[in-house]
Write an enzyme that holds these catalytic residues in place. Structure first.
Site, PDB file in Angstrom:
ATOM      1  N   GLY A 289       0.536   5.461   0.250  1.00  0.00           N
ATOM      2  CA  GLY A 289      -0.293   6.654   0.438  1.00  0.00           C
ATOM      3  C   GLY A 289       0.407   7.852  -0.175  1.00  0.00           C
ATOM      4  O   GLY A 289       0.377   8.063  -1.385  1.00  0.00           O
ATOM      5  N   GLY A 290       1.094   8.635   0.670  1.00  0.00           N
ATOM      6  CA  GLY A 290       1.880   9.755   0.156  1.00  0.00           C
ATOM      7  C   GLY A 290       3.317   9.352  -0.140  1.00  0.00           C
ATOM      8  O   GLY A 290       4.080  10.131  -0.687  1.00  0.00           O
ATOM      9  N   GLY A 291       3.691   8.148   0.267  1.00  0.00           N
ATOM     10  CA  GLY A 291       5.071   7.699   0.044  1.00  0.00           C
ATOM     11  C   GLY A 291       6.085   8.459   0.888  1.00  0.00           C
ATOM     12  O   GLY A 291       7.261   8.537   0.539  1.00  0.00           O
ATOM     13  N   THR A 292       5.649   9.009   2.027  1.00  0.00           N
ATOM     14  CA  THR A 292       6.568   9.798   2.858  1.00  0.00           C
ATOM     15  C   THR A 292       7.222   8.980   3.969  1.00  0.00           C
ATOM     16  O   THR A 292       7.882   9.539   4.855  1.00  0.00           O
ATOM     17  CB  THR A 292       5.842  11.006   3.503  1.00  0.00           C
ATOM     18  OG1 THR A 292       4.856  10.505   4.409  1.00  0.00           O
ATOM     19  CG2 THR A 292       5.192  11.896   2.473  1.00  0.00           C
TER      20      THR A 292
ATOM     21  N   ARG B 271      15.786  19.543   2.449  1.00  0.00           N
ATOM     22  CA  ARG B 271      16.699  18.402   2.583  1.00  0.00           C
ATOM     23  C   ARG B 271      17.530  18.196   1.327  1.00  0.00           C
ATOM     24  O   ARG B 271      18.714  17.903   1.387  1.00  0.00           O
ATOM     25  CB  ARG B 271      15.919  17.134   2.939  1.00  0.00           C
ATOM     26  CG  ARG B 271      15.338  17.215   4.339  1.00  0.00           C
ATOM     27  CD  ARG B 271      14.876  15.886   4.850  1.00  0.00           C
ATOM     28  NE  ARG B 271      14.083  15.187   3.876  1.00  0.00           N
ATOM     29  CZ  ARG B 271      13.831  13.879   3.921  1.00  0.00           C
ATOM     30  NH1 ARG B 271      14.341  13.148   4.881  1.00  0.00           N
ATOM     31  NH2 ARG B 271      13.079  13.311   3.023  1.00  0.00           N
TER      32      ARG B 271
ATOM     33  N   PRO C 222       0.849  -1.201   0.000  1.00  0.00           N
ATOM     34  CA  PRO C 222       0.000   0.000   0.000  1.00  0.00           C
ATOM     35  C   PRO C 222       0.882   1.248   0.000  1.00  0.00           C
ATOM     36  O   PRO C 222       1.902   1.305   0.694  1.00  0.00           O
ATOM     37  CB  PRO C 222      -0.779  -0.108   1.322  1.00  0.00           C
ATOM     38  CG  PRO C 222      -0.672  -1.545   1.738  1.00  0.00           C
ATOM     39  CD  PRO C 222       0.652  -2.013   1.223  1.00  0.00           C
TER      40      PRO C 222
ATOM     41  N   TYR D 174      13.008  14.257  19.648  1.00  0.00           N
ATOM     42  CA  TYR D 174      13.180  14.241  18.196  1.00  0.00           C
ATOM     43  C   TYR D 174      14.543  14.842  17.882  1.00  0.00           C
ATOM     44  O   TYR D 174      14.788  16.026  18.149  1.00  0.00           O
ATOM     45  CB  TYR D 174      12.057  15.061  17.556  1.00  0.00           C
ATOM     46  CG  TYR D 174      11.984  14.970  16.053  1.00  0.00           C
ATOM     47  CD1 TYR D 174      11.121  14.068  15.443  1.00  0.00           C
ATOM     48  CD2 TYR D 174      12.756  15.789  15.245  1.00  0.00           C
ATOM     49  CE1 TYR D 174      11.043  13.986  14.060  1.00  0.00           C
ATOM     50  CE2 TYR D 174      12.682  15.715  13.857  1.00  0.00           C
ATOM     51  CZ  TYR D 174      11.808  14.811  13.278  1.00  0.00           C
ATOM     52  OH  TYR D 174      11.721  14.721  11.913  1.00  0.00           O
TER      53      TYR D 174
END
Ligand code: FAD
Length: 537
Positions: free
Chosen positions: A135-138, A399, A133, A456
């Site tokens: 989606g946005g491929g992020t 990036r 699957p 993070y």
């Protein structure tokens, strides 16, 4: 299908963001001063530099899939397949610059609606074809890599055509979306009803609601609106074992919460086709402001108190000294020097910037300000908050510019309980520094809870042109070991598991946990076609 995924992956983050993707000259100057000599080079390679093997999709499967979605939505061309060969981690971006073998799918299939998704799965099961699957491929953890597992062939199932708002129930404050709806589109559709979802991860501009649910995403406003899993009231999955709908009421004691099994399943148990989410009225007033505290320990203590008194702003984000220093340096000029003098005069030696974004909630804001004043916070007013808000999506866009300059730039995240947060912070920072020489290591807390918080980390260091992959793999392994050693923290607070974190999953959920996941997989996907290799399944 107005833009190909190929463009999406390699050009600016969004078509409108090309300008924000460039690094301003003073940022380049600061980087070269701080990181030392950089070796620019290794530009993004053209498609022709990649060997795309011929599709191994069997003829019978091709015909059956084309029957379901229509021939134009079964794409076998090298560019379309190459475009879905990975996500958007630093290593994914490197792979586009140092061409090697990529996990390219044998086809890209784009069903139109939940019914077609189910029929695509049925065809893939019948022909032993793997299904990834997309989606946005992020994904930044290898979640969309087109791995074959035991399957002869593998297709990427792109959810881009499942882009509708299905229904809104303003009385219950619920909305049903198809899974391929992207963040900005969801907000636009809800705004027409005076509603908002409030889920704004940094990948918001590209990622989809199905992807958020499949990875248990957390957005920048998670302190006010909750993590994505807190918003999900119901899901509809297509699975090889059949259609599966979960969530009929706001709360239930009907056995274990199986919605929770679907959330975070990363495409291994089924394809999410619809997601029912809790929505809220659009805030009438938003107010972003910045304050500075002295030292990360004092700053995180203050955020803990806010969390434990129910006073977190909707966006609550505290940067450590290093991240604060870098963001001040990148602003440059007189303002920064003057600000430092102003803070020093108020006894702030190690400034840590706290951004607070309030969506209404004036009484809480007043109480939070009093608490922060008592903790020694110095207010920077609204300008600092607005500046953060304005640049909140710039990171992803820049990036590629950093990679062009020869910088290794990557992030990683974890979480733990308050009593161990300092220990985790030191352990990960040390692991990254020890494995990378003299990198810039920055950290922030952007998701706080009554009992703990996430950390993070962002790393900047000169890229090793001779071993760019090994350089980051060693650092990531050192950080992963530091996190999991003695159960110090979670291997991922919101980036999910994919392939990259799979080796650490057992240490976090135990042998029994791994067996439970495997059993769930056998129940919904007995022949193992769904997203081979992810979650270690
Ligand atoms: C620059 C950058 C910033 C990011 N910032 C954040 C952040 O702030 N917060 C955060 O939580 N994450 C963040 N991420 C990680 C990523 O955006 C999230 O994991 C996001 O939820 C993925 O959504 P997507 O639609 O792109 O999913 P994809 O990347 O397409 O897929 C992710 C995983 O979910 C599976 N999947 C996707 N759709 C479905 C579906 N409908 N049914 C079943 N499985 C599915 C895929 O197979 C894959 O395993 C960031 C990523 C990048 C590159």
């Amino acid at each position: 299908m107005t833009e190909t995924v190929d463009q999406r992956l390699r050009s600016a983050w969004t078509p409108a963001s090309a300008e924000a993707a460039a690094l301003p000259p003073h940022a380049v100057r600061w980087l070269t001063r701080r990181l030392g000599p950089l070796e620019p080079g290794a530009p993004v390679a053209p498609d022709t530099a990649f060997a795309v093997p011929d599709s191994r999709l069997p003829d019978a499967a091709r015909t059956a899939l084309a029957d379901v979605v229509g021939a134009s939505y079964l794409r076998l061309g090298p560019a379309e397949r190459l475009g879905r060969a990975g996500g958007l981690s630093y290593v994914d971006l490197l792979r586009r610059r140092y061409p090697g073998v990529l996990p390219v799918p044998d086809a890209v299939v784009s069903p139109a609606d939940p019914g077609e998704v189910q029929r695509v799965l049925d065809v893939c099961v019948a022909h032993g074809v793997g299904v990834v699957p997309f989606g946005g491929g992020t994904s930044v953890v290898g979640g969309v890599a087109a791995l074959r597992g035991e399957c002869e062939a593998v297709v990427t199932l792109d959810l881009e055509r499942l882009d509708r708002l299905v229904s809104v129930d303003p009385v219950s404050r619920l909305a049903v979306f198809e899974a391929g709806v992207r963040g900005p589109d969801a907000e636009r559709m809800l705004a027409a009803h005076g509603l908002t979802l409030g889920h704004v991860p940094q990948s918001f501009e590209r990622a989809t609601l199905g992807g958020f649910a499949a990875t248990r995403s957390a957005g920048q406003a998670s302190s006010g609106y909750g993590r994505f899993e807190d918003m999900v009231q119901g899901v509809h999955l297509a699975t090889p074992a059949g259609s599966w709908r979960l969530g009929v009421a706001p709360a239930s004691a009907a056995g274990p919460d199986l919605r929770a099994l679907a959330l975070g399943s990363e495409g291994t148990l089924g394809v999410l086709t619809e997601v029912t989410v809790r929505v809220r009225p659009l805030p009438t007033r938003e107010r972003y402001e910045g304050v500075v505290l002295d030292g990360f320990q004092r700053a995180t203590d203050a955020v803990r108190l806010l969390a434990q008194h129910g006073l977190l702003a909707d966006v609550t984000r505290i940067s450590d000294e290093s991240e604060t220093a870098v963001s001040l340096a990148l602003k440059g000029g007189f303002t920064t020097a003057a600000l430092r003098r102003y803070l020093a005069a108020r006894g702030v030696r190690e400034p840590c910037l706290l951004i607070l974004g309030w969506h209404g909630r004036a009484p809480q804001r007043r109480r939070a300000r009093a608490l922060l004043r008592a903790a020694g916070a110095v207010s920077l007013g609204r300008a600092a908050g607005q500046a953060w808000r304005h640049g909140r999506f710039h990171g992803p866009r820049q990036r590629d510019a950093l990679l062009d300059l020869g910088v290794c730039v990557e992030t990683l995240e974890t979480a733990t309980h308050w009593s161990r947060l300092g220990e985790l912070y030191e352990a990960v920072s040390t692991a990254l520094r020890d494995s990378l020489g003299d990198p810039v290591v920055m950290c922030h807390v952007s998701h706080a809870y009554e009992t703990g918080a996430s950390l993070y980390f962002t790393v900047l260091t000169p890229r090793d042109p001779h071993d760019p992959f090994g350089q980051w793999e060693r650092a990531k392994r050192a950080a992963g070991d530091a996190i999991t050693e003695g159960g110090l923290g979670t291997i991922t607070h919101h980036h999910a598991v994919g392939t990259d974190h799979a080796p650490y999953l057992r240490s976090e959920i135990g042998d029994v946990g791994v067996a439970v996941l495997a059993a769930a997989k056998r129940a919904t996907d007995p022949t193992g076609v769904l997203n081979p290799g992810k979650l270690g399944l």
